[in-house]
Design an enzyme around this catalytic site. Sequence first.
Site, PDB file in Angstrom:
ATOM      1  N   PHE A 207       0.819  -1.222   0.000  1.00 42.70           N
ATOM      2  CA  PHE A 207       0.000   0.000   0.000  1.00 42.70           C
ATOM      3  C   PHE A 207       0.846   1.263   0.000  1.00 42.70           C
ATOM      4  O   PHE A 207       2.050   1.230   0.261  1.00 42.70           O
ATOM      5  CB  PHE A 207      -0.926   0.017   1.219  1.00 42.70           C
ATOM      6  CG  PHE A 207      -0.197  -0.015   2.541  1.00 42.70           C
ATOM      7  CD1 PHE A 207       0.413   1.132   3.059  1.00 42.70           C
ATOM      8  CD2 PHE A 207      -0.113  -1.187   3.284  1.00 42.70           C
ATOM      9  CE1 PHE A 207       1.089   1.110   4.265  1.00 42.70           C
ATOM     10  CE2 PHE A 207       0.571  -1.214   4.502  1.00 42.70           C
ATOM     11  CZ  PHE A 207       1.175  -0.066   4.990  1.00 42.70           C
ATOM     12  N   HIS A 331      11.922  -5.839   5.359  1.00 39.63           N
ATOM     13  CA  HIS A 331      11.228  -6.809   6.209  1.00 39.63           C
ATOM     14  C   HIS A 331      11.585  -8.262   5.872  1.00 39.63           C
ATOM     15  O   HIS A 331      11.354  -9.151   6.680  1.00 39.63           O
ATOM     16  CB  HIS A 331       9.707  -6.649   6.088  1.00 39.63           C
ATOM     17  CG  HIS A 331       9.168  -5.466   6.825  1.00 39.63           C
ATOM     18  ND1 HIS A 331       7.893  -4.996   6.631  1.00 39.63           N
ATOM     19  CD2 HIS A 331       9.719  -4.670   7.750  1.00 39.63           C
ATOM     20  CE1 HIS A 331       7.698  -3.947   7.414  1.00 39.63           C
ATOM     21  NE2 HIS A 331       8.787  -3.729   8.101  1.00 39.63           N
ATOM     22  N   GLY A 381       0.645  -1.106  10.670  1.00 40.87           N
ATOM     23  CA  GLY A 381      -0.430  -1.930  11.233  1.00 40.87           C
ATOM     24  C   GLY A 381      -1.423  -2.276  10.149  1.00 40.87           C
ATOM     25  O   GLY A 381      -1.090  -2.273   8.967  1.00 40.87           O
ATOM     26  N   SER A 387      -0.129   2.609  12.889  1.00 45.53           N
ATOM     27  CA  SER A 387       1.235   2.162  12.630  1.00 45.53           C
ATOM     28  C   SER A 387       2.115   2.820  13.690  1.00 45.53           C
ATOM     29  O   SER A 387       1.709   3.816  14.306  1.00 45.53           O
ATOM     30  CB  SER A 387       1.690   2.596  11.240  1.00 45.53           C
ATOM     31  OG  SER A 387       0.864   2.015  10.270  1.00 45.53           O
ATOM     32  N   HIS A 406       7.796  -6.686  12.682  1.00 45.74           N
ATOM     33  CA  HIS A 406       7.619  -5.968  11.409  1.00 45.74           C
ATOM     34  C   HIS A 406       6.196  -5.495  11.156  1.00 45.74           C
ATOM     35  O   HIS A 406       5.952  -4.744  10.226  1.00 45.74           O
ATOM     36  CB  HIS A 406       8.103  -6.820  10.245  1.00 45.74           C
ATOM     37  CG  HIS A 406       7.059  -7.740   9.660  1.00 45.74           C
ATOM     38  ND1 HIS A 406       6.359  -8.655  10.400  1.00 45.74           N
ATOM     39  CD2 HIS A 406       6.602  -7.866   8.389  1.00 45.74           C
ATOM     40  CE1 HIS A 406       5.525  -9.315   9.610  1.00 45.74           C
ATOM     41  NE2 HIS A 406       5.648  -8.861   8.397  1.00 45.74           N
TER      42      HIS A 406
END
Lengths: 483, 165
Positions: A207, A331, A381, A387, A406
Amino acid sequence: MGEERKYVKRIDENRIIIERHERMNVDGIVYVDERLFEMLSRDESLKQVENVACLPGIVSASYAMPDIHWGYGFPIGGVAAFDVEEGVVSPGGVGYDINCGVRLIRSNILAKEVETKIREVIDRLFVNIPSGVGSHRKDFKLSKNDLKRVAKDGAKWAVEEGYGKKDDLQCIEDGGRIEGADPEAVSDKAYERGKDQLGTVGSGNHFVELGVVEEIYDENIASAFGLFKGQLTILIHTGSRGFGYQICDDYIKEMLKASERYQIYLPDRQLCCAPISSPEGRKYLSAMASAANYAFANRQMITHWVRETFEQMFGIGSEKLGLDLVYDVCHNIAKIEIHTVKGDKIKVCVHRKGATRAFGPDEKILPERYRKYGQPVIIPGDMGRASFVLCGTRKAMEDTFGSTCHGAGRLMSRNEAIKTAKGRQVKKELEEKGIYVRAATRDTLLEEIPDAYKDVSNVVKVVHNAGISKLVAKITPLGCIKG
Amino acid sequence: MGSAQKSRPDVSPVQVARVQVVLYNEVKMERFSIIDHEADICVEIRGESLEQLYSNAASALFSIMIEVEDTSAEECVKKKVEIKRNGELLISFLNELLFLWETEGLVLYDLSVELTDDALKATLWGSKFNPEIHTVKKVIKAATYHNFEIKRDKKGYIARVVFDV
């Protein structure tokens, strides 16, 4: 699972240990409080922590972060360091989406001043940044030679081509360019798959999100990261796209053969691997670095289009809008790093699969502006909650090879999420909470409903309380484009 | 790997569309089922023969990813692929289909599979991705080797494949 639970013991309120047994070379250590531990009973992720502990040359322990969930091979949220002389490297310990990662861009815009324009910004981002299947910028074409430069130079290539500024590179892990990438270690198929996908978000949980800094936990560090309450921020979450998936698939085939050749015991074939020092291991690391660099370039190009979109929207240059990088983290990656274990400095290959590097203060590899504090750690999040920005710590260097969580971690399977969301107007529900979402793929919104994830607040609380990273700021979403 | 052609000489696009509808309906009911898996998608696929198992796995992959609304106006694409046995053939085949989907936009409607001692040869019929008639439900990154197995029972073969999404 029942039988294995007899080896599981709680160390303290934030950690459990899976004591070494059978073919495990080291213990398993999982960062979970009691509540998150209960959620683990539903899946096989603890078994996967044990499986990783069986691989040769693993140092200290097989770790998992509180966002642990069932992956393929390694668990998502897994961290494992292998001695470079005696240990192995495994493509399954990195994953298909090599260097899937996230970057945070700050601004000097107050979110409340642009509240009425969020919808339009999101709509424009949806047009300017390709997301979903087959979409790419028509004004952008790459030759194979260009792609080889991307593989070699990563975000540096993007900046040289005019996507962003030199200063951005300082605020990316490894300067946006992992050393040792060898474009010749990448197959023609990977180039074919990657040629139209650079500068695209992709689908699934990837996103671009607008948010607002809602809470500051550490004023001093937040200020060093350029963050303040009420500030508009942009998060970009994507990876190496088909280029990385193909490299992973190509090398898993190689590693299945290599595992046999080197007689490595595999509890799960997805853990196939080769000694780091072997030709197969070195070649994979060169190809993996190429994909990681592609991902850095990808996020860099998207950053450029975010800046362009804001410039079009507000009629002001992005410099004046203060659209600067806070940081960019990987990540899914394997990195050769030097860590201190039992007083000795050793060279290890740290696999982080769904985990983030969280280097503490005074680490030379960090940009000077952050060195005094530690590395910014960005934890996205779900769509509806929050987040977090955290900061790496010395304790992470001592306890987890400088690693932390992460993200939120899935709680429901995708099917379960779709069933739960059935009949609900997810887009409308989010809009009622002030979050405007545009998604390119049909099931994305249903599969990614906030209920499908653990509450990220509980996840970051564990790593904060365990001391492996430090809470700095909370960001809540305002709008998002999803692939 | 063969090259794409723009027509299928023995079957018209309309017939292909019918084949596809039957195939997907059957697939949903009998040929594969989705098993709950937290992060990814685990699919159990059945086939009376190994060829049918491979064919059903390919159909399962595309019916998870794409919904086809109308095929009447489409031009048919025919493609031949050959995959040498190197590791797990079914996983290699599914990943080859994902490669074709990503690089050529191939949406698979129907296929025939032939297995030889050293390779899999498949003829694929489908069409090029067209957002007006194809809805992407979800995107699969890869077929993984995690818990992969092919078993035999009285009815034929059963495979379990975990897809990374």
